[in-house]
Design an enzyme around this catalytic site. Structure first.
Site: not given
Ligand code: BGC
Length: 754
Positions: A299
């Site tokens: 993530d």
């Molecule tokens: C979130 C994810 C997301 C990623 C990319 C993160 O802050 O937890 O779910 O896919 O950002 O945008």
């Protein structure tokens, strides 16, 4: 194959068969790895390309950077263009539109030494441009073809806009409505969550990648992110391995089995080790137990975050921990980018490990056909024809009305009577578009959304007078608009009041410590109810709310979540009775925040609730029961369940038990019901929940019609992780319950024999 090899294979298969049948006979089941057939031609190409790559180029493939969003569209951050040219970035996210991705792809293909195409990812969570209900809302449909169709449209629109990869589905089990990200998942139940995970993966990925209309799915956030302490986002997770395996992992396994090609790690720690550096999760379970062949992305900056987690002293150590744990791609943290080549040169990370990560990424790029045609997904003409096509809007309207849950309908207030002469439409969400597309709405344009006011005017405007007043804001204390709202209300036959949350009150970093309606919205509803007119409360929100006063005093309540582009039309369909509501809650609605976490599959305890005995498990000031249980939802008709029986009173490992129940539409309208089957294992070597969902069927019945439904159960459906952490069904008595929600009363007992 020569004879010797053939015999060897035969012997192995024979042993596997014997082991398997022995396992079934003893009630032991394994989470069999996903059978994956890698394509030899692609494997050969991957290896040939890998042999040409420098360590820096390999690390480049393991690096994912974001682009930004400017007023006119996506833009690239300063410096990233150079990184692409140097082969130091293998994938970009948040870059979309056919034209923009084409530009970036050209740099990768034409200006880098090896011409390896980029992979483009984006959070297409509930639609790309045509926005569908938030995932929690859509899960309330319990309608797998509809859910798959919604993901298919999302995948199609994303693909024509140059995207290869969506960061969805989010398959985190969520049992604490304070956690804002409950909006993005399928709710509290591992069984429902697993079926929905599979439907979404299939929808995004389509049949295969031969046509450029499918996107890679990404099961996230692996794992147990939904169990953040106190519902506070990013907070610590601590749970037994049994709960992890019984409750939180099944939807991930289902996503892997459905063919999801990528997984995303979660931000949280699990038993003291952040998921992004957790070898037990990423290698032991995901790859070794489940045979996952795809790649794992972190993530957003979650490698870096292992420093504040306190598991490593610096980012270089964090990079080492992640790559050794099994993380293939670093999202935005630039830790691999900065340190991985050195870690290899210093001998801290074997190059073979890096090679395997790169293999997994290149394999997917080949599989998508990007080496043959790097621009196949970026097609401006197709983009124009496809985005928000009428058929997509129709699919969205269909899923949206199926997602609406009728929570209350006193004196058949709904559907609105044909003789209704005037409607007062009131509330901060009545004439709103921006909130209705919900959080994480990708490239969705709220201006294209049908507001409730528009939907109601279109449906009722020719026959009924519609007066609108806002009343108040969602989250402010000003009551000066109440007067006008009450004036409008007084001249109407029926009052519709649209209240709820702002879209940004759920989703990431949007936890709440209270679950009531924000601001003065409840006061507005109270004043409207005081007029004595019928009041229909239309809720719009991203999580289960605690609304005890409204539950007791409104005439009717519709839970409409955030329904997306077609919200207003879908709600009007239900208000008018053009669609008979069929949604069922995928998550328990508590009475108050103090009950949280409250979910249907709790344990019994040694002192189960007894109203007459003080020393039993309960509160002094609130019942144990929730406001609305999991699986609950009314219809404009009524259903009865009878004749619950099984094909035998006992069954053995390896046999299939048939469970039959007669469902009857006892009302005067046609309608759909979600018939649910629950199980209680009365005695286990570890204690078992009071109920577990094991099957459901969504059935359409004409008024007066009845149908015998058949469910099938095997011992594997009754298995759980025992004290030795083996997945086993234990002989003994089981109560089966069938009905329209998790409180179903009709039951029958069966025995599983050794
Ligand atoms: C979130 C994810 C997301 C990623 C990319 C993160 O802050 O937890 O779910 O896919 O950002 O945008």
């Amino acid at each position: 194959m020569n004879a010797k090899k053939y015999l060897k294979l035969g012997a192995l298969l024979g042993i596997a068969y014997l082991l398997n049948s022995f396992a079934v006979q003893s009630g032991l089941f394994t989470d069999a790895p996903r059978p994956v057939k890698l394509n030899d031609r692609i494997e050969h190409k991957v290896d040939s390309l890998l042999a040409l790559m420098t360590i820096e180029e390999k690390v480049g493939q393991m690096t994912l950077f974001t682009s930004d969003w400017d007023v006119t569209g996506p833009t690239l951050r300063a410096g990233y263009k150079d990184d692409i040219k140097k082969g130091r970035v293998g994938a970009i996210f948040n870059a979309h539109t056919a034209a923009f991705t084409r530009d970036l792809q050209r740099i990768a293909v034409e200006e880098t030494r090896l011409g390896i195409p980029l992979l483009f990812g984006y959070d297409v969570i509930h639609g790309y441009k045509t926005i569908f209900p938030i995932p929690l809302g859509e899960s309330a449909s319990w309608d797998m073809p509809a859910i798959e169709a919604s993901a298919r449209v999302a995948g199609l629109e994303a693909a024509v806009s140059g995207l290869h990869w969506t960061f969805a589905p989010m398959v985190d089990i969520a049992r604490d409505p304070r956690w804002g990200r409950v909006a993005e998942g399928a709710g509290e139940d591992p069984y429902l969550g697993s079926v929905i995970a599979a439907a979404r993966v299939k929808g995004f990925q389509g049949k295969d990648f031969d046509n450029a209309d499918a996107v890679l799915a990404c099961a996230k956030h692996y794992a147990a992110y939904g169990a953040a302490q106190a519902g506070r986002d990013y907070h610590t997770v601590d749970m037994s391995e049994r709960v992890l395996r019984d409750v939180y992992l099944p939807p991930f396994k289902a996503a892997a089995d459905a063919g999801a090609w990528t997984f995303m790690t979660s931000f949280n720690e699990l038993d003291g080790v952040p998921a992004t550096g957790n070898k037990f999760l990423l290698t032991d379970i995901l790859r070794n137990e489940w045979g996952f062949p795809g790649f794992v992305v972190t993530d957003y900056t979650s490698i870096n975050e292992m420093v504040p987690h306190g598991i490593v002293a610096n980012e270089k150590d964090a990079g080492e921990l992640s790559v050794l744990a099994g993380v293939d791609m670093d999202m935005q943290g630039a830790v691999y980018y900065a340190h991985l080549a050195n870690l290899v040169k210093e001998g801290r990370v074997p190059e073979s490990i890096v090679d395997n990560c790169v293999r997994r990424i290149l394999r997917i790029k080949f599989m998508l056909g990007l080496f043959e045609n790097p621009y196949r997904f970026s097609d401006t003409d197709r983009e124009k024809r496809t985005i928000m096509a009428p058929a997509h809007l129709e699919t969205a309207r269909d899923v949206s009305r199926k997602s609406i849950v009728l929570l209350k309908n006193e004196k058949n207030t709904l559907p609105l009577s044909k003789s209704t002469k005037s409607i007062a439409l009131i509330g901060p969400l009545a004439d709103n578009k921006s909130e209705l597309i919900g959080s994480w709405s990708a490239a969705g344009d709220s201006k294209q959304c049908v507001s409730l006011l528009e939907g109601v005017r279109t449906r009722f405007g020719t026959t009924t007078k519609i007066n609108y007043a806002k009343g108040c804001d969602i989250n402010k204390s000003d009551k000066s608009g109440f007067k006008a709202a009450l004036a409008v209300a007084k001249s109407a036959d029926v009052i519709l009041v649209a209240v709820g949350e702002e879209a940004g009150m759920s989703g990431e970093a949007a936890s709440r410590s209270s679950l009531g309606l924000p601001g003065v919205q409840e006061d507005l509803v109270r004043d409207l109810v005081a007029t004595g007119k019928p009041v229909v409360v239309v809720l719009m929100n991203g999580r289960p709310l605690a609304i005890p006063w409204i539950a007791d005093n409104a005439s009717a309540i519709l839970e409409t979540w955030f329904l997306g582009t077609q919200a207003g039309n879908a709600i009007a369909d239900v208000l008018a009775g053009d669609y008979n509501p069929s949604g069922k809650l995928p998550m328990t609605f508590p009475r108050n925040v103090g009950q949280v976490p409250v979910f249907y599959s709790m344990k019994n305890t040694g002192r189960p609730f007894d109203a007459n005995s003080k020393y039993t498990s309960k509160y002094l000031d609130t019942p144990n029961t929730p406001q609305y249980p999991f699986g609950f939802g009314l219809s404009y008709t009524t259903f009865s369940y009878s004749g619950l029986k099984t094909s035998a009173s006992s069954f053995r490992y390896g046999e299939t038990l048939e469970v039959r129940v007669t469902l009857k539409n006892t009302g005067s309208r046609d309608g759909e019901e979600v018939a649910q089957l629950y199980v209680r294992d009365l005695v286990g070597s570890v204690t078992r929940p009071v109920r577990e969902l094991k099957g459901f069927q969504k059935v359409f019945l004409k008024a007066g019609e009845s149908k015998e439904l058949v469910f099938q159960l095997t011992a594997k459906d009754l298995a759980f992780y025992n004290q030795k952490m083996r997945f086993r069904a234990e002989a003994g008595d089981f109560d089966l319950f069938a009905g329209g929600d998790s409180d179903a009363k009709l039951s029958v007992r069966v025995q599983l024999l050794e």
